[in-house]
Design a protein around this motif. Structure first.
Motif, PDB file in Angstrom:
ATOM      1  N   ASP A 158       0.813  -1.211   0.000  1.00 34.07           N
ATOM      2  CA  ASP A 158       0.000   0.000   0.000  1.00 34.07           C
ATOM      3  C   ASP A 158       0.847   1.262   0.000  1.00 34.07           C
ATOM      4  OD1 ASP A 158      -3.078  -0.529   0.216  1.00 34.07           O
ATOM      5  OD2 ASP A 158      -2.115  -2.078   1.413  1.00 34.07           O
ATOM      6  N   CYS A 159       2.086   1.184   0.500  1.00 37.26           N
ATOM      7  CA  CYS A 159       3.001   2.321   0.365  1.00 37.26           C
ATOM      8  C   CYS A 159       3.356   2.526  -1.102  1.00 37.26           C
ATOM      9  CB  CYS A 159       4.254   2.082   1.186  1.00 37.26           C
ATOM     10  SG  CYS A 159       3.994   1.997   2.965  1.00 37.26           S
ATOM     11  N   ALA A 160       3.586   1.432  -1.808  1.00 39.91           N
ATOM     12  CA  ALA A 160       3.883   1.529  -3.239  1.00 39.91           C
ATOM     13  C   ALA A 160       2.676   2.049  -4.009  1.00 39.91           C
ATOM     14  CB  ALA A 160       4.314   0.163  -3.772  1.00 39.91           C
ATOM     15  N   TRP A 211      -4.169   2.656   5.664  1.00 38.25           N
ATOM     16  CA  TRP A 211      -3.876   2.310   7.056  1.00 38.25           C
ATOM     17  C   TRP A 211      -2.848   1.193   7.170  1.00 38.25           C
ATOM     18  CZ3 TRP A 211      -8.528   2.276   4.555  1.00 38.25           C
ATOM     19  CH2 TRP A 211      -9.022   1.040   4.145  1.00 38.25           C
ATOM     20  N   ARG A 212      -2.537   0.541   6.057  1.00 38.11           N
ATOM     21  CA  ARG A 212      -1.515  -0.499   6.052  1.00 38.11           C
ATOM     22  C   ARG A 212      -0.134   0.044   5.679  1.00 38.11           C
ATOM     23  NH1 ARG A 212      -3.837  -5.618   6.127  1.00 38.11           N
ATOM     24  NH2 ARG A 212      -6.067  -5.689   5.656  1.00 38.11           N
ATOM     25  N   CYS A 213      -0.044   1.339   5.441  1.00 37.86           N
ATOM     26  CA  CYS A 213       1.237   1.957   5.078  1.00 37.86           C
ATOM     27  C   CYS A 213       1.725   2.801   6.248  1.00 37.86           C
ATOM     28  CB  CYS A 213       1.070   2.829   3.836  1.00 37.86           C
ATOM     29  SG  CYS A 213       2.585   3.680   3.349  1.00 37.86           S
ATOM     30  N   SER A 255      -7.718   4.453   9.010  1.00 38.25           N
ATOM     31  CA  SER A 255      -7.298   5.765   8.525  1.00 38.25           C
ATOM     32  C   SER A 255      -5.785   5.869   8.584  1.00 38.25           C
ATOM     33  CB  SER A 255      -7.945   6.888   9.350  1.00 38.25           C
ATOM     34  OG  SER A 255      -7.528   6.826  10.705  1.00 38.25           O
ATOM     35  N   ALA A 256      -5.253   6.894   7.941  1.00 38.20           N
ATOM     36  CA  ALA A 256      -3.806   7.079   7.892  1.00 38.20           C
ATOM     37  C   ALA A 256      -3.262   7.437   9.272  1.00 38.20           C
ATOM     38  CB  ALA A 256      -3.462   8.172   6.890  1.00 38.20           C
ATOM     39  N   ASP A 257      -1.971   7.179   9.480  1.00 33.95           N
ATOM     40  CA  ASP A 257      -1.366   7.499  10.771  1.00 33.95           C
ATOM     41  C   ASP A 257      -0.639   8.844  10.761  1.00 33.95           C
ATOM     42  OD1 ASP A 257       0.798   6.831   9.234  1.00 33.95           O
ATOM     43  OD2 ASP A 257       1.697   5.466  10.699  1.00 33.95           O
ATOM     44  N   ASP A 271      -9.995   7.180   5.271  1.00 31.90           N
ATOM     45  CA  ASP A 271     -10.942   6.142   5.661  1.00 31.90           C
ATOM     46  C   ASP A 271     -11.924   5.902   4.523  1.00 31.90           C
ATOM     47  OD1 ASP A 271     -11.407   8.884   6.591  1.00 31.90           O
ATOM     48  OD2 ASP A 271     -13.424   8.200   7.077  1.00 31.90           O
ATOM     49  N   PHE A 272     -12.246   4.643   4.278  1.00 34.88           N
ATOM     50  CA  PHE A 272     -13.076   4.254   3.134  1.00 34.88           C
ATOM     51  C   PHE A 272     -14.484   3.916   3.596  1.00 34.88           C
ATOM     52  CE2 PHE A 272     -14.766   1.184   0.076  1.00 34.88           C
ATOM     53  CZ  PHE A 272     -14.472   1.798  -1.145  1.00 34.88           C
ATOM     54  N   ALA A 273     -15.486   4.348   2.822  1.00 31.62           N
ATOM     55  CA  ALA A 273     -16.878   4.067   3.167  1.00 31.62           C
ATOM     56  C   ALA A 273     -17.715   3.932   1.906  1.00 31.62           C
ATOM     57  CB  ALA A 273     -17.456   5.178   4.050  1.00 31.62           C
TER      58      ALA A 273
END
Length: 225
Positions: free
Chosen positions: A44-46, A84-86, A126-128, A177-179
């Motif tokens: 997910d960073c890529a 949120w995985r990056c 969500s992002a950190d 955040d995705f909805a």
């Protein structure tokens, strides 16, 4: 069959800050990765960096884009970018050699200090870091169209036109955040619903994703099923 379209428009509408962001973010998101384990970087960073850079030609970005599209290919349908995985909110800088070079090449410009990225308390989904600024608008530009059924055709002896549909739209919030939200045919772009004419007499079913890179270039993919 997958169809792809990219439209170039209005790069001058983005500030110089947007162009600088990708390089700085590359340092931030990869800063916890040692050179010997570069190949294990979070996908997910890529996706984040390659999407911002307009999916440049590289093995890493090709893989990132494939994962991005695979996630919206039924079933199940997942958020194409799972930010949120990056791990972006890291304290230390990374040596440039720890970042996959082909991803860094997507930026074009060196060096926004990662300390310029403000840390916030992260919650699941969500992002950190704080991504509410305009340099992260490309994240919020991602929209997922899930057309479970669409038809518009004549029905009955009187030949009345009847439009039937079951649709939803996936969007990203201020912090990534995705909805999902209910969607109607009138809101869908033509690449999602090529025609709403009663005489079209066809049905439509599939999932599509659209996005803009950090310069505002638009693209999409549609997967019929």
């Amino acid at each position: 069959m997958i169809h792809y379209y990219s439209n170039v428009e209005g790069a001058d509408m983005r500030s110089h800050r947007l162009r600088n962001w990708v390089s700085g973010a590359a340092l931030a998101v990869f800063s916890s990765i040692a050179p010997q384990v570069v190949k294990a970087y979070p996908v997910d960073c890529a996706i984040l960096l390659c999407l911002a850079g307009g999916w440049p030609a590289s093995a890493e970005c090709a893989h990132a884009r494939a994962v991005f599209i695979r996630r919206i290919t039924p079933w199940p349908i997942e958020p194409p970018l799972q930010i949120w995985r990056c791990p972006m909110g890291v304290a230390d800088r990374a040596p440039l050699q720890s970042v996959p070079p082909t991803i860094l090449q997507a930026s074009g410009l060196p060096g926004l200090d990662p300390s310029d990225l403000i840390r916030v308390n992260a919650e699941s989904g969500s992002a950190d870091i704080d991504i509410s600024g305009i340099e992260f608008d490309f994240v919020r530009s991602i929209r997922v169209w899930d057309v479970r059924h669409y038809s518009h055709r004549e029905r009955g002896e009187d030949g009345d036109c009847e439009e039937r549909f079951s649709m939803r739209l996936g969007t990203y919030g201020a912090q990534g955040d995705f909805a999902w939200h209910p969607a109607t045919p009138s809101a869908a772009p033509t690449w999602v619903l090529p025609s709403r004419s009663c005489s079209w007499g066809s049905t439509r079913r599939g999932v599509g994703v659209e996005w803009e890179d950090h310069e505002g270039n638009h693209g999409f993919e549609w997967v019929s099923y």
